[in-house]
Design a protein around this motif. Structure first.
Motif, PDB file in Angstrom:
ATOM      1  N   TYR A 384      36.711 -47.578   0.175  1.00 34.45           N
ATOM      2  CA  TYR A 384      35.608 -46.635   0.326  1.00 34.45           C
ATOM      3  C   TYR A 384      35.888 -45.687   1.487  1.00 34.45           C
ATOM      4  O   TYR A 384      36.389 -46.109   2.533  1.00 34.45           O
ATOM      5  N   SER A 385      35.539 -44.442   1.296  1.00 28.98           N
ATOM      6  CA  SER A 385      35.707 -43.452   2.365  1.00 28.98           C
ATOM      7  C   SER A 385      34.468 -43.436   3.250  1.00 28.98           C
ATOM      8  O   SER A 385      33.370 -43.831   2.828  1.00 28.98           O
ATOM      9  N   ALA A 386      34.630 -42.960   4.471  1.00 24.46           N
ATOM     10  CA  ALA A 386      33.490 -42.817   5.377  1.00 24.46           C
ATOM     11  C   ALA A 386      32.450 -41.867   4.775  1.00 24.46           C
ATOM     12  O   ALA A 386      31.244 -42.068   4.940  1.00 24.46           O
ATOM     13  N   LYS A 387      32.924 -40.852   4.068  1.00 22.72           N
ATOM     14  CA  LYS A 387      31.995 -39.890   3.459  1.00 22.72           C
ATOM     15  C   LYS A 387      31.135 -40.550   2.392  1.00 22.72           C
ATOM     16  O   LYS A 387      29.926 -40.282   2.299  1.00 22.72           O
ATOM     17  N   LEU A 388      31.726 -41.431   1.580  1.00 21.57           N
ATOM     18  CA  LEU A 388      30.948 -42.128   0.566  1.00 21.57           C
ATOM     19  C   LEU A 388      29.836 -42.949   1.221  1.00 21.57           C
ATOM     20  O   LEU A 388      28.690 -42.952   0.743  1.00 21.57           O
ATOM     21  N   VAL A 389      30.154 -43.610   2.313  1.00 23.39           N
ATOM     22  CA  VAL A 389      29.158 -44.439   2.999  1.00 23.39           C
ATOM     23  C   VAL A 389      28.058 -43.564   3.582  1.00 23.39           C
ATOM     24  O   VAL A 389      26.865 -43.869   3.448  1.00 23.39           O
ATOM     25  N   GLU A 390      28.445 -42.487   4.229  1.00 31.72           N
ATOM     26  CA  GLU A 390      27.448 -41.575   4.799  1.00 31.72           C
ATOM     27  C   GLU A 390      26.582 -40.959   3.705  1.00 31.72           C
ATOM     28  O   GLU A 390      25.359 -40.826   3.865  1.00 31.72           O
ATOM     29  N   ASP A 391      27.185 -40.591   2.574  1.00 30.51           N
ATOM     30  CA  ASP A 391      26.421 -40.028   1.455  1.00 30.51           C
ATOM     31  C   ASP A 391      25.441 -41.056   0.897  1.00 30.51           C
ATOM     32  O   ASP A 391      24.311 -40.719   0.511  1.00 30.51           O
ATOM     33  N   THR A 392      25.874 -42.307   0.828  1.00 32.00           N
ATOM     34  CA  THR A 392      24.988 -43.360   0.333  1.00 32.00           C
ATOM     35  C   THR A 392      23.771 -43.496   1.231  1.00 32.00           C
ATOM     36  O   THR A 392      22.624 -43.564   0.756  1.00 32.00           O
ATOM     37  N   HIS A 393      24.004 -43.529   2.545  1.00 32.55           N
ATOM     38  CA  HIS A 393      22.870 -43.645   3.470  1.00 32.55           C
ATOM     39  C   HIS A 393      21.947 -42.433   3.366  1.00 32.55           C
ATOM     40  O   HIS A 393      20.713 -42.591   3.335  1.00 32.55           O
ATOM     41  N   GLN A 394      22.540 -41.248   3.292  1.00 33.43           N
ATOM     42  CA  GLN A 394      21.714 -40.038   3.212  1.00 33.43           C
ATOM     43  C   GLN A 394      20.888 -40.034   1.931  1.00 33.43           C
ATOM     44  O   GLN A 394      19.719 -39.621   1.934  1.00 33.43           O
ATOM     45  N   SER A 395      21.473 -40.526   0.832  1.00 33.54           N
ATOM     46  CA  SER A 395      20.739 -40.612  -0.427  1.00 33.54           C
ATOM     47  C   SER A 395      19.539 -41.543  -0.292  1.00 33.54           C
ATOM     48  O   SER A 395      18.432 -41.223  -0.745  1.00 33.54           O
ATOM     49  N   LEU A 396      19.748 -42.704   0.325  1.00 32.47           N
ATOM     50  CA  LEU A 396      18.644 -43.655   0.510  1.00 32.47           C
ATOM     51  C   LEU A 396      17.533 -43.035   1.362  1.00 32.47           C
ATOM     52  O   LEU A 396      16.342 -43.187   1.066  1.00 32.47           O
ATOM     53  N   MET A 397      17.940 -42.323   2.429  1.00 33.56           N
ATOM     54  CA  MET A 397      16.933 -41.726   3.314  1.00 33.56           C
ATOM     55  C   MET A 397      16.217 -40.554   2.639  1.00 33.56           C
ATOM     56  O   MET A 397      15.008 -40.353   2.846  1.00 33.56           O
ATOM     57  N   ASP A 398      16.936 -39.788   1.822  1.00 32.54           N
ATOM     58  CA  ASP A 398      16.297 -38.683   1.090  1.00 32.54           C
ATOM     59  C   ASP A 398      15.237 -39.215   0.133  1.00 32.54           C
ATOM     60  O   ASP A 398      14.119 -38.695   0.056  1.00 32.54           O
ATOM     61  N   MET A 399      15.600 -40.265  -0.616  1.00 34.96           N
ATOM     62  CA  MET A 399      14.628 -40.865  -1.534  1.00 34.96           C
ATOM     63  C   MET A 399      13.445 -41.450  -0.766  1.00 34.96           C
ATOM     64  O   MET A 399      12.290 -41.312  -1.175  1.00 34.96           O
ATOM     65  N   LEU A 400      13.738 -42.103   0.354  1.00 38.95           N
ATOM     66  CA  LEU A 400      12.670 -42.689   1.161  1.00 38.95           C
ATOM     67  C   LEU A 400      11.702 -41.621   1.641  1.00 38.95           C
ATOM     68  O   LEU A 400      10.472 -41.799   1.596  1.00 38.95           O
ATOM     69  N   GLY A 401      12.239 -40.484   2.094  1.00 38.37           N
ATOM     70  CA  GLY A 401      11.386 -39.391   2.548  1.00 38.37           C
ATOM     71  C   GLY A 401      10.473 -38.873   1.448  1.00 38.37           C
ATOM     72  O   GLY A 401       9.280 -38.603   1.676  1.00 38.37           O
ATOM     73  N   LYS A 402      10.999 -38.760   0.224  1.00 37.76           N
ATOM     74  CA  LYS A 402      10.182 -38.293  -0.899  1.00 37.76           C
ATOM     75  C   LYS A 402       9.083 -39.298  -1.239  1.00 37.76           C
ATOM     76  O   LYS A 402       7.942 -38.926  -1.547  1.00 37.76           O
ATOM     77  N   VAL A 403       9.427 -40.574  -1.173  1.00 37.48           N
ATOM     78  CA  VAL A 403       8.451 -41.618  -1.490  1.00 37.48           C
ATOM     79  C   VAL A 403       7.322 -41.642  -0.468  1.00 37.48           C
ATOM     80  O   VAL A 403       6.141 -41.776  -0.822  1.00 37.48           O
ATOM     81  N   LEU A 404       7.660 -41.505   0.804  1.00 33.87           N
ATOM     82  CA  LEU A 404       6.630 -41.515   1.839  1.00 33.87           C
ATOM     83  C   LEU A 404       5.745 -40.275   1.727  1.00 33.87           C
ATOM     84  O   LEU A 404       4.533 -40.337   2.010  1.00 33.87           O
ATOM     85  N   HIS A 405       6.322 -39.162   1.324  1.00 33.45           N
ATOM     86  CA  HIS A 405       5.550 -37.921   1.172  1.00 33.45           C
ATOM     87  C   HIS A 405       4.633 -37.980  -0.038  1.00 33.45           C
ATOM     88  O   HIS A 405       3.498 -37.474   0.002  1.00 33.45           O
TER      89      HIS A 405
END
Length: 414
Positions: A384-405
């Motif tokens: 796994y690349s560092a970018k894949l890991v960072e993208d995964t975290h950003q995806s989780l946080m993006d979805m979380l932000g939409k859910v909280l909103h």
């Protein structure tokens, strides 16, 4: 763990020795009983079906080293502790623990513990830290020592009885009915179709501390919607896996703590099971509806949580002729806190060993009780690349932000 106090290192060393003496899980020793009657390393174990045996060493010698980093940087200290932590413990010839007393460059003092997973789990990591502090301050203040934890041997005896019980058979039927419901799809975080392989098991780590305001909002969201935070993050991870794999039926694992009672929470040793989650992501439901369904499934599974998951996964692999696991993700929500009697300020840090048994792991933890969660991603560096890991975290946080909103948002829109 670094403590903002002037420590007596003689008393601290005595507290560590008491810790080992009072926790039989720390005194577990393993030997390899070879089929021909001899003892030795496991180079022939697969060929001759040799067996690991364990026993409790009554009063082992406890060697405690001391590191003085006065006048040096935290980076210097971190580098040395990582070096110690990346040196493997040979369980056939060494104790399952390794303790170092530390004096950091900023004046704080404390202890670094390297513990093999054979003797500990996430809960016990915090419990051992609490015990060291409580024992130290009891010695320092001339007070009665705190009660000793319950013996790990009672857990082993209970496990032996469970494997012969009707409850084991009922639990087996429950999990087989859950997992043998059709061939599972390969749902890997990279979107690939093959299980990742590694020549070395070497891992990297990516860490992100959640903003305090966001942590508070997540807690409020879960309380308002009557779901747990592990369910929330499991649902988010399931959606992420469905998006990258292209399948609505996704699989990953999550650990479950086997400490339902107060006695079990005061029992030393590893008491954890790993549950294989098979989730069907339904785009037509709202996110909250999906979470509540998953929450109900979690509660149902908790009644059968003692069942060894390997006893269900082996039949699954045989039935569907699986040559590799259909998943690569493990997500763990660590609920253990280091809670001590003394009103002292401290900081704990969980160091990587540089090697990890699972391809892709997310640990969400707040052992110090700061109220903000630390997201720790451990992943095989060869796959796994560092970018894949960072993208995964950003995806989780993006979805979380939409859910909280918008709590009524549909899964389709995530």
């Amino acid at each position: 763990m670094l403590i903002e106090d002037e420590l007596d290192f003689g008393l601290l060393e005595e507290a560590i020795r008491l810790l080992v003496r009072r926790n039989d899980a720390l005194r577990l020793r393993l030997v390899l009983q070879m089929k021909n009657g001899g003892f030795g390393k496991f180079y022939s174990s697969l060929l001759y079906k040799d067996v690991f045996m364990q026993y409790v060493q009554e009063d082992p010698p406890v060697s405690v080293r001391f590191l003085d980093f006065s006048g040096r940087t935290r980076e210097d200290l971190d580098a040395e502790l990582i070096r110690i932590n990346s040196t493997p413990i040979d369980v056939t010839s060494e104790p399952v623990y390794d303790f170092t007393m530390v004096k950091a460059g900023d004046g704080r003092q404390g202890v670094f513990s390297k513990l093999h997973h054979i003797c500990t789990d996430g809960w016990m990591s915090s419990m051992y830290a609490k015990q060291i502090m409580d024992l130290y301050y009891a010695l320092k203040n001339g007070e009665e020592l705190p009660p000793a934890p319950h013996s790990f041997l009672t857990v082993i005896e209970a496990e032996k009885a469970y494997l012969q019980s009707p409850q084991y058979q009922a639990d087996k039927e429950f999990w087989l009915s859950k997992l043998l419901t059709g061939r599972p799809h390969n749902t890997y975080i990279s979107g690939g179709k093959k299980f990742p392989k590694t020549r070395t098991g070497k891992s990297d780590r990516y860490e992100v501390r959640m903003d305090p305001g966001l942590s508070e909002a997540v807690g409020a969201f879960c309380r308002d919607n009557e779901i747990s935070q592990p369910v929330l993050y499991n649902q988010l991870m399931g959606i992420r896996l469905a998006r990258v794999s292209g399948y609505p039926d996704v699989s990953f694992t999550t650990p479950s703590m086997l400490r339902a009672t107060l006695k079990e929470k005061r029992t030393c040793g590893p008491m954890v099971n790993f549950t294989l989650l098979r989730m069907r992501i339904d785009d037509n439901k709202t996110f909250v509806e999906s979470c509540r369904e998953l929450h109900a499934e979690h509660l149902s599974g908790m009644r059968h949580i003692r069942f060894p998951m390997a006893h269900a996964m082996i039949p699954m692999h045989k039935k569907y002729l699986l040559l590799a696991p259909p998943y690569d993700v493990l997500i763990a929500f660590q609920v253990a806190l280091i809670q001590t009697k003394e009103n002292v300020r401290f900081e704990s840090k969980w160091y990587p060993s540089g090697y990890y048994p699972n391809p892709f792991t997310l640990n969400i933890t707040d052992m110090d009780g700061t109220g903000t969660y630390l997201f720790q991603y451990e992943y095989w560096a060869e796959n796994y690349s560092a970018k894949l890991v960072e993208d995964t975290h950003q995806s989780l946080m993006d979805m979380l932000g939409k859910v909280l909103h918008d709590p009524s948002i549909s899964v389709r829109n995530l």
